[in-house]
Design a protein around this motif. Sequence first.
Motif, PDB file in Angstrom:
ATOM      1  N   GLU A 227       4.301  -2.676  -1.939  1.00  0.00           N
ATOM      2  CA  GLU A 227       3.160  -1.884  -1.481  1.00  0.00           C
ATOM      3  C   GLU A 227       2.766  -2.356  -0.095  1.00  0.00           C
ATOM      4  OE1 GLU A 227       0.182  -2.575  -4.427  1.00  0.00           O
ATOM      5  OE2 GLU A 227       1.132  -1.266  -5.879  1.00  0.00           O
TER       6      GLU A 227
ATOM      7  N   GLU B 203      -0.504  -1.847   2.735  1.00  0.00           N
ATOM      8  CA  GLU B 203      -1.806  -1.265   3.026  1.00  0.00           C
ATOM      9  C   GLU B 203      -1.968  -1.105   4.529  1.00  0.00           C
ATOM     10  OE1 GLU B 203      -4.983  -3.382   1.180  1.00  0.00           O
ATOM     11  OE2 GLU B 203      -3.953  -3.499  -0.736  1.00  0.00           O
ATOM     12  N   TYR B 204      -2.717  -0.119   4.912  1.00  0.00           N
ATOM     13  CA  TYR B 204      -2.972   0.154   6.326  1.00  0.00           C
ATOM     14  C   TYR B 204      -4.470   0.100   6.584  1.00  0.00           C
ATOM     15  CZ  TYR B 204       1.793   1.762   5.925  1.00  0.00           C
ATOM     16  OH  TYR B 204       3.137   1.814   5.662  1.00  0.00           O
TER      17      TYR B 204
END
Length: 142
Positions: free
Chosen positions: A70, A72-73
Amino acid sequence: MLLTSIDPFVQEFERQFDRLARQAAGPSMPMDGIRRADDVVLRFDLPGIDPDSVEVTVDRGVLTVSARREEEYGETERLFVRERTMGTFTRRVYLSEHLDPDAIEAAYNNGVLAVRIPVLERARPRKIEVQRSGDTHKAIHS
């Protein structure tokens, strides 16, 4: 090799089905299998995977490897190209009855998960003593 020996037609069908299922499912987990005298080693490519997300289980002769990637931004970041696959990766391998599922070991290093599965003692190659001329008839026919 590693898979339980079955009819070649069924084996080819399963291979094609697995290939199509992996394509439809998305994330793939390439694997190499190495047979050695005392064990089998499976190496799975898992680049960019958090080692804490890797899970290896065995149940009724089926080894399952799963992992999650995964990313995240931040609020100011906007993704405009995505070529790297995210999500959960899973791979199942049917183990031969000649392998010891109770002694499986796994280690993750540099993006590669190595799973070592010992070969049962009764399935290991062994040398058979050849009896000499005078002893052969007596030993085999007694």
